[in-house]
Design a protein around this motif. Structure first.
Motif, PDB file in Angstrom:
ATOM      1  N   VAL A 128       0.840  -1.205   0.000  1.00 24.93           N
ATOM      2  CA  VAL A 128       0.000   0.000   0.000  1.00 24.93           C
ATOM      3  C   VAL A 128       0.875   1.255   0.000  1.00 24.93           C
ATOM      4  N   GLN A 131       0.979   4.308  -2.656  1.00 22.12           N
ATOM      5  CA  GLN A 131       0.718   5.686  -2.243  1.00 22.12           C
ATOM      6  C   GLN A 131       1.916   6.602  -2.492  1.00 22.12           C
ATOM      7  N   ILE A 146      -7.392   2.703  -2.814  1.00 20.80           N
ATOM      8  CA  ILE A 146      -6.846   1.382  -2.525  1.00 20.80           C
ATOM      9  C   ILE A 146      -7.784   0.617  -1.593  1.00 20.80           C
ATOM     10  N   PHE A 159      -7.558  -2.979   0.616  1.00 19.34           N
ATOM     11  CA  PHE A 159      -6.808  -4.149   1.076  1.00 19.34           C
ATOM     12  C   PHE A 159      -7.791  -4.956   1.898  1.00 19.34           C
ATOM     13  N   ALA A 172       0.224   1.981   7.071  1.00 21.76           N
ATOM     14  CA  ALA A 172      -0.385   2.293   5.776  1.00 21.76           C
ATOM     15  C   ALA A 172      -1.485   3.345   5.897  1.00 21.76           C
ATOM     16  N   LEU A 217      -4.604   3.077   6.682  1.00 23.11           N
ATOM     17  CA  LEU A 217      -5.857   2.660   6.060  1.00 23.11           C
ATOM     18  C   LEU A 217      -6.988   2.711   7.078  1.00 23.11           C
ATOM     19  N   SER A 229      -8.000   3.217   1.544  1.00 20.30           N
ATOM     20  CA  SER A 229      -7.233   4.461   1.663  1.00 20.30           C
ATOM     21  C   SER A 229      -8.183   5.597   2.009  1.00 20.30           C
TER      22      SER A 229
END
Length: 179
Positions: free
Chosen positions: A37, A41, A49, A51, A84, A86, A119
């Motif tokens: 990720v 980015q 994104i 995941f 990440a 997220l 994201s």
């Protein structure tokens, strides 16, 4: 749709099973996913994104093996949350419809082991997230009987609405209401 195409990066995974076993392996799987990720980015800071998958571990704050616990220092998904950056859509689901915020049934106890992390850019496009309860609500009826669903897990399902930058005033909030 009739609008322009949008790139969305989808990363699907199936982590090792058993939330209290293979803790280190799942922690490493999450670190590897976070590295993917972060690479995306770095090349495209506003990338959309996802995941997700059967990560076989509980989300924060339900992970029973919290950091600092004398038995386990778990927080197995920390890299996806912290490194990440997220957003776990389970948090939105639990806030919107807490009674449906589960994807697996173990000995009659509803649990969440399946996740969609997104994201920040994609999170701003979120309309709704739900669990498709097509499996875990149909367990075996007796010992030796198999589950009635197509799997032992339910998939999380999310809907997004991509809005071009010049129409941000019309961008929907979660639930599809205009801002």
């Amino acid at each position: 749709g009739t609008g322009p195409f949008e790139d969305v990066y989808l990363i699907s995974n199936h982590f090792s099973s058993g939330p209290d076993s293979r803790v280190g392996q799942r922690r490493e799987q999450a670190r590897y996913g976070a590295a993917i990720v972060n690479a995306i980015q770095q090349a495209e800071p506003t990338a959309r994104i996802v995941f997700g998958g059967d990560l076989n571990v509980f989300p924060r704050p339900d992970d029973p093996f919290r950091p600092g616990d004398s038995h386990f220092n778990s927080d197995q998904l920390a890299s996806l949350y912290d490194d990440a950056h997220l957003k776990n859509l389970w948090d939105t689901l639990a806030a919107d419809v807490p009674a449906s915020a589960y994807s697996y049934n173990f000995d009659g106890q509803a649990q969440t082991l399946d996740h969609l992390f997104v994201s920040q850019t994609l999170f701003s496009d979120l309309v709704q997230v739900r669990e498709a309860h097509i499996n875990s609500d149909y367990p075996a009826d007796f010992d030796g009987d198999g589950p009635r669903g197509t799997s032992d897990h339910d998939p999380p399902v999310a809907r997004f609405r991509f809005v071009q930058p010049d129409t941000t005033a019309q961008r929907p909030q979660r639930g599809g209401q205009p801002r």
